[in-house]
Motif scaffolding. Structure first.
Motif, PDB file in Angstrom:
ATOM      1  N   ALA A 182      34.066 -32.036  24.661  1.00  0.00           N
ATOM      2  CA  ALA A 182      34.656 -31.249  23.584  1.00  0.00           C
ATOM      3  C   ALA A 182      33.627 -30.408  22.848  1.00  0.00           C
ATOM      4  N   ALA A 183      32.352 -30.775  22.984  1.00  0.00           N
ATOM      5  CA  ALA A 183      31.305 -30.049  22.257  1.00  0.00           C
ATOM      6  C   ALA A 183      31.148 -28.647  22.823  1.00  0.00           C
ATOM      7  N   PRO A 184      30.946 -27.641  21.951  1.00  0.00           N
ATOM      8  CA  PRO A 184      30.772 -26.273  22.427  1.00  0.00           C
ATOM      9  C   PRO A 184      29.489 -26.145  23.243  1.00  0.00           C
ATOM     10  N   LYS A 185      29.542 -25.347  24.299  1.00  0.00           N
ATOM     11  CA  LYS A 185      28.367 -25.155  25.157  1.00  0.00           C
ATOM     12  C   LYS A 185      27.334 -24.320  24.413  1.00  0.00           C
ATOM     13  N   PRO A 186      26.081 -24.743  24.384  1.00  0.00           N
ATOM     14  CA  PRO A 186      25.047 -23.967  23.692  1.00  0.00           C
ATOM     15  C   PRO A 186      24.889 -22.582  24.311  1.00  0.00           C
ATOM     16  N   LYS A 187      24.570 -21.628  23.469  1.00  0.00           N
ATOM     17  CA  LYS A 187      24.339 -20.261  23.943  1.00  0.00           C
ATOM     18  C   LYS A 187      22.887 -20.081  24.346  1.00  0.00           C
ATOM     19  N   ARG A 188      22.669 -19.094  25.185  1.00  0.00           N
ATOM     20  CA  ARG A 188      21.289 -18.748  25.532  1.00  0.00           C
ATOM     21  C   ARG A 188      20.597 -18.171  24.305  1.00  0.00           C
ATOM     22  N   PRO A 189      19.332 -18.509  24.098  1.00  0.00           N
ATOM     23  CA  PRO A 189      18.623 -17.931  22.954  1.00  0.00           C
ATOM     24  C   PRO A 189      18.458 -16.431  23.122  1.00  0.00           C
ATOM     25  N   ALA A 190      18.722 -15.698  22.049  1.00  0.00           N
ATOM     26  CA  ALA A 190      18.608 -14.241  22.098  1.00  0.00           C
ATOM     27  C   ALA A 190      17.138 -13.834  22.008  1.00  0.00           C
ATOM     28  N   PRO A 191      16.744 -12.767  22.676  1.00  0.00           N
ATOM     29  CA  PRO A 191      15.352 -12.311  22.594  1.00  0.00           C
ATOM     30  C   PRO A 191      15.045 -11.736  21.223  1.00  0.00           C
ATOM     31  N   GLY A 192      13.783 -11.724  20.862  1.00  0.00           N
ATOM     32  CA  GLY A 192      13.361 -11.072  19.634  1.00  0.00           C
ATOM     33  C   GLY A 192      13.331  -9.562  19.849  1.00  0.00           C
ATOM     34  N   ASP A 196       9.650  -1.843  18.831  1.00  0.00           N
ATOM     35  CA  ASP A 196       8.828  -1.601  20.008  1.00  0.00           C
ATOM     36  C   ASP A 196       9.558  -1.889  21.314  1.00  0.00           C
ATOM     37  N   ASN A 197      10.466  -2.867  21.312  1.00  0.00           N
ATOM     38  CA  ASN A 197      11.098  -3.249  22.582  1.00  0.00           C
ATOM     39  C   ASN A 197      12.607  -3.028  22.622  1.00  0.00           C
ATOM     40  N   ARG A 198      13.156  -2.431  21.551  1.00  0.00           N
ATOM     41  CA  ARG A 198      14.613  -2.244  21.503  1.00  0.00           C
ATOM     42  C   ARG A 198      15.112  -1.449  22.703  1.00  0.00           C
ATOM     43  N   PHE A 199      14.351  -0.455  23.146  1.00  0.00           N
ATOM     44  CA  PHE A 199      14.765   0.364  24.286  1.00  0.00           C
ATOM     45  C   PHE A 199      14.978  -0.479  25.536  1.00  0.00           C
ATOM     46  N   PHE A 200      14.164  -1.524  25.711  1.00  0.00           N
ATOM     47  CA  PHE A 200      14.250  -2.362  26.907  1.00  0.00           C
ATOM     48  C   PHE A 200      15.584  -3.092  26.958  1.00  0.00           C
ATOM     49  N   TRP A 201      15.988  -3.678  25.823  1.00  0.00           N
ATOM     50  CA  TRP A 201      17.220  -4.463  25.793  1.00  0.00           C
ATOM     51  C   TRP A 201      18.455  -3.561  25.789  1.00  0.00           C
ATOM     52  N   GLU A 202      18.370  -2.401  25.160  1.00  0.00           N
ATOM     53  CA  GLU A 202      19.485  -1.456  25.210  1.00  0.00           C
ATOM     54  C   GLU A 202      19.649  -0.908  26.621  1.00  0.00           C
ATOM     55  N   GLY A 203      18.522  -0.690  27.311  1.00  0.00           N
ATOM     56  CA  GLY A 203      18.596  -0.245  28.698  1.00  0.00           C
ATOM     57  C   GLY A 203      19.237  -1.287  29.592  1.00  0.00           C
ATOM     58  N   ALA A 204      18.915  -2.574  29.350  1.00  0.00           N
ATOM     59  CA  ALA A 204      19.503  -3.641  30.154  1.00  0.00           C
ATOM     60  C   ALA A 204      21.019  -3.654  30.030  1.00  0.00           C
ATOM     61  N   LYS A 205      21.528  -3.385  28.827  1.00  0.00           N
ATOM     62  CA  LYS A 205      22.986  -3.350  28.633  1.00  0.00           C
ATOM     63  C   LYS A 205      23.626  -2.233  29.426  1.00  0.00           C
ATOM     64  N   GLN A 206      22.828  -1.193  29.731  1.00  0.00           N
ATOM     65  CA  GLN A 206      23.330  -0.061  30.516  1.00  0.00           C
ATOM     66  C   GLN A 206      23.002  -0.205  32.001  1.00  0.00           C
ATOM     67  N   LEU A 210      14.066  -0.327  32.051  1.00  0.00           N
ATOM     68  CA  LEU A 210      13.208   0.691  31.454  1.00  0.00           C
ATOM     69  C   LEU A 210      11.815   0.135  31.176  1.00  0.00           C
ATOM     70  N   ILE A 211      10.808   0.923  31.538  1.00  0.00           N
ATOM     71  CA  ILE A 211       9.416   0.536  31.365  1.00  0.00           C
ATOM     72  C   ILE A 211       8.736   1.547  30.454  1.00  0.00           C
ATOM     73  N   LEU A 307      24.936 -10.742  25.545  1.00  0.00           N
ATOM     74  CA  LEU A 307      23.522 -10.828  25.879  1.00  0.00           C
ATOM     75  C   LEU A 307      23.330 -10.467  27.348  1.00  0.00           C
ATOM     76  N   THR A 308      22.706  -9.308  27.611  1.00  0.00           N
ATOM     77  CA  THR A 308      22.465  -8.857  28.977  1.00  0.00           C
ATOM     78  C   THR A 308      21.001  -9.041  29.327  1.00  0.00           C
ATOM     79  N   LEU A 309      20.740  -9.744  30.435  1.00  0.00           N
ATOM     80  CA  LEU A 309      19.380 -10.060  30.841  1.00  0.00           C
ATOM     81  C   LEU A 309      19.111  -9.526  32.247  1.00  0.00           C
ATOM     82  N   PRO A 310      17.914  -8.971  32.463  1.00  0.00           N
ATOM     83  CA  PRO A 310      17.516  -8.637  33.833  1.00  0.00           C
ATOM     84  C   PRO A 310      17.064  -9.907  34.558  1.00  0.00           C
ATOM     85  N   GLN A 311      17.652 -10.191  35.690  1.00  0.00           N
ATOM     86  CA  GLN A 311      17.254 -11.320  36.526  1.00  0.00           C
ATOM     87  C   GLN A 311      16.970 -10.780  37.919  1.00  0.00           C
TER      88      GLN A 311
END
Length: 316
Positions: A182-192, A196-206, A210-211, A307-311
């Motif tokens: 019944a316990a809710p499943k823990p979420k993945r920790p969000a990146p900081g 400086d790095n916002r472009f990287f995570w916004e790019g991942a969502k698209q 991006l480097i 939360l979109t992650l490059p794997q």
């Protein structure tokens, strides 16, 4: 034995000096170069042309390697952590590293032969923290460079290492199976995310990898930062990587088993076609089948709704 008796026995260790732990190898340029390469810093030399070891490498030279307590012949066999075993035997079973502080007396250069000695500096009075009740134990490691036969060994730095040996305040009791379901499943920790790095995570969502690209010297680098590590320019933009690469190195996380990740959990250091390396989770492969040099391709997966992650997945 009363609490007063055993603690008096433990405090008798305070001030005890333990013997030398020797380094397997002399300070050498190959190890320095590899460290600097991984840390993204430049290799430096002194006026005599000798390669300088980055100060943060001080501990590395005297480590035992992948086999625990495998120190070179001539090293002490004394155990500087013997007092922790004594405290543990009196119902303080848990240990957590609290903090460490490195200080440096001078640069260490290639060709030097190092060793360290350990001294038990102090045992605190009994303290109660959020973790539990116990004792702070502080050890001091002094690092020395062996001198020529006509001189004295020279101190080059010091490490202060402190641990908390404690009785946990809350002992975990496994929940019934029904409660776990019944316990809710823990979420993945969000990146900081920063400017400086916002472009990287916004790019991942698209669906873009991006480097960061320096417009002054044309260098590509990751992780992102406010300034180019090569030429120190603040003028940068981004390029979209192909997402193709190889496994440069990897680890397989077994413990601790942190939800919601599956375990064993393979994590790769991926070298992209563009020459940049980044760390990401490996998917679509059994942990035991991961190989260095294996070709991989990025894929973008979304977790917990936003939360979109490059794997990276191996390619045939």
């Amino acid at each position: 034995m009363t609490d007063q008796d055993w603690m008096a026995e433990a405090r008798a260790f305070v001030g005890k000096q333990y013997g030398r732990v020797l380094a397997w190898d002399k300070v050498n340029s190959a190890m320095i170069r590899q460290w600097c390469e991984l840390m993204g810093v430049a290799v430096k030399t002194n006026k005599e042309g000798k390669v300088i070891a980055p100060p943060a490498m001080l501990q590395v030279w005297c480590m035992e390697g992948p086999v625990q307590n495998n120190y070179p012949p001539g090293s002490t066999t004394e155990n500087p952590y013997e007092v922790l075993k004594l405290i543990e035997a009196h119902d303080f079973p848990s240990t957590v590293a609290v903090n460490s502080e490195l200080t440096f007396d001078r640069d260490v250069v290639e060709g030097e032969d190092l060793y360290y000695t350990t001294r038990l500096d102090s045992i605190s009075e009994q303290k109660t923290t959020g973790l539990g009740t116990g004792y702070f134990v502080t050890l001091i490691m002094d690092y020395f460079s062996k001198a020529a036969s006509n001189g004295a060994d020279e101190k080059v730095g010091q490490l202060m290492f402190r641990v908390f040996k404690f009785r946990p305040a809350h002992v975990h009791t496994p929940a019934p199976a029904a409660a776990e379901a019944a316990a809710p499943k823990p979420k993945r920790p969000a990146p900081g995310v920063s400017d400086d790095n916002r472009f990287f995570w916004e790019g991942a969502k698209q669906g873009k990898l991006l480097i960061q690209h320096c417009k002054s010297c044309n260098d590509l680098h990751h992780p992102p930062g406010p300034v180019c590590p090569k030429c120190h320019s603040f003028d940068w933009d981004t390029v979209e990587a192909s997402g193709k690469g190889t496994v440069y190195s990897f680890v397989v996380m077994h413990y601790p088993e942190v939800p919601p990740f599956d375990h064993p959990n393979p994590i790769g250091l991926i070298e992209l076609e563009e020459g940049v390396r980044l760390i990401a989770q490996l998917v679509g492969i059994k942990p035991g089948d991961v190989k260095i040099g294996q070709k991989v391709q990025v894929e973008f997966n979304t977790f917990d709704g936003d939360l979109t992650l490059p794997q990276f997945r191996p390619v045939a």
